[in-house]
Scaffold this motif. Sequence first.
Motif, mmCIF file in Angstrom:
data_model
loop_
_atom_site.group_PDB
_atom_site.id
_atom_site.type_symbol
_atom_site.label_atom_id
_atom_site.label_comp_id
_atom_site.label_asym_id
_atom_site.label_seq_id
_atom_site.Cartn_x
_atom_site.Cartn_y
_atom_site.Cartn_z
ATOM 1 N N TRP A 488 0.814 -1.213 0.000
ATOM 2 C CA TRP A 488 0.000 0.000 0.000
ATOM 3 C C TRP A 488 0.848 1.264 0.000
ATOM 4 N N TRP A 531 -1.597 1.834 -9.268
ATOM 5 C CA TRP A 531 -2.379 2.278 -8.108
ATOM 6 C C TRP A 531 -3.720 1.554 -8.061
ATOM 7 N N ARG A 535 -4.758 -1.234 -5.133
ATOM 8 C CA ARG A 535 -5.857 -0.928 -4.212
ATOM 9 C C ARG A 535 -7.023 -1.888 -4.420
ATOM 10 N N CYS A 538 -7.829 -4.922 -2.090
ATOM 11 C CA CYS A 538 -8.598 -4.862 -0.851
ATOM 12 C C CYS A 538 -9.843 -5.731 -0.932
ATOM 13 N N CYS A 549 -6.515 -1.267 3.558
ATOM 14 C CA CYS A 549 -7.360 -0.990 2.405
ATOM 15 C C CYS A 549 -8.357 0.113 2.705
ATOM 16 N N ALA A 552 -6.676 3.426 2.839
ATOM 17 C CA ALA A 552 -6.253 3.893 1.517
ATOM 18 C C ALA A 552 -7.435 4.378 0.698
#
Length: 556
Positions: A488, A531, A535, A538, A549, A552
């Motif tokens: 992350w 990116w 992500r 998650c 997650c 973020a």
Amino acid sequence: MSARCQSDDVGSFPRTDVCLEHVGCIRQTPPGILQGNIRWIGRYDLCRDIKASLTQRDFNGRYCLTMSTAVNKSRTLLPEIGVCVPNSCSADVVNQLILSGVLGTDVLDIPKYNPNTICITDPEYSAGAIAALCICSILGLLIVGGTGISVFKYLRKTIFSTDEDDKDGILNQSATQSGDSNRTESENMKDTVKGLGVIENTLSCFCAITNGRKILAIQKSGPYSHLAALNGIRVLSMFWLILFHTHQFIPEFTDNPHEVTSVYQRFSGQVIANLTATLSVDSFFVLSGMLVTYLTLNKLEKRAGQLNWAVFYFHRFWRLTPVYMIIIMLWATMRPYFTNGPLYWTMNIDYPIDNCRKYWWTNLLYINNLYPYYLHEGCMTWGWYLANDMQFYIISSLIIYFLYRYSKIGYAIIGALMTACFTSLVVVYMKYDLRKNPEQLDKVITLTYIRPWSRINSYLVGMIVGYVLYEMPRKRWKISKLGALLGWCCAIATGLGTVYGLYRTPQGIPKPNLKQYFTKLCLEHYGPRLWDGLRSACAIGKGALAVVCKGALTFN
């Protein structure tokens, strides 16, 4: 100038209320000129409300907006001037009055400019608009009928009867009492009820309550409940996209556009500057590729590797196309009647109608990102996204098949496509020397934004994530807390670099070298893909990764 227009000219009448109203409607030099206010639109509503009753004839006020262009094609900013004339005057007459300075436009150096005037009139309903309204009325009646039937069935079940099969009970009872002689009549009644049942079930498909419940339903449990976090990514990406488009159109309708555009020079303004917000579209491509891959692989596993690929394609086409075509119908026929105003008619109201008459079939075939050549020439231009998504969906079946049967070949295909697409972008940027300035923006959008080979990398990253999510429970892959944290951190750093990495980059560098091209493409092309891909992990929703997650997603 026509004789009637000249006789209706308020300048030839004594000082009356009508004359004063016309004077109030004509443009007045507004404040904010130094801040870029070049739209002197006057009093639109007051002009349209004028109804003059004179001895010889009656006339109404007609609002016209004059937009001047430089004869020598210089980039001088020229004001747009709103004037109010009698409805007997045409746009050509207003151009003559503008050139002669009669309407108080001597503030401009008129001989150097060509006035182009649009006089606003209420449009009449076209045959296409009437047909569109009829189709929408039929759909509305179906919705009302389906909703009414559902409500009636609910009330009959809960209030008027406790027997769910009440109709059959009545029929059976009447048949028993009537004897064998009336058996034929009873059977006919049953056939009638069955026929009504087909119509009833068909109308129920249009029920607003049932469909609304399905659309707004939140899946809290089930085999794919762990994918619920993807909805947050969709919402945040959509917010970002709306923010960008709002700022994109604001300068055209404000009194201080220079102040608005100065926001783009700030560090915080980088989320909408340099077209970086358009990268939010990549989130949807990543999610689309991930879901198609993950869900299809699970279906293949349940069905022992067998899948009806014809249904795979038809389901997608049928799910999108009917609604898509209805929206195009409304856009192509009803747009002139959506609203009204002094600036609404400067937005080329007629071009969507003409373009959709020529190229609606390209949207139906989902090739409108390839033909016509330039985006602005097509019908409902933002449909380029659906064209790309459909094209990616078509080729995804081949990749998914190899990922399921021979994963190494599938990865090789994905790697080859990503390399080829990235190389093509480098070549295009260097060959055409594309820099994001007003002169080349149309070419930039055409060659690097809407073409499938310039957007498929996001989809391919999503397919990789989907395959990883599919394989994790089977190969018992585990991510440690340290690995999740490092992942992350990498994703957040890449995301920030993509958005803010071009801060204070000068616009219009004379001749960028290969290093500059490569840096720009890496930041704008692969940054958001990495990116989005990280992500999206998650969706696994396990242990410390779920905690990181959520943080973020909130940060994004």
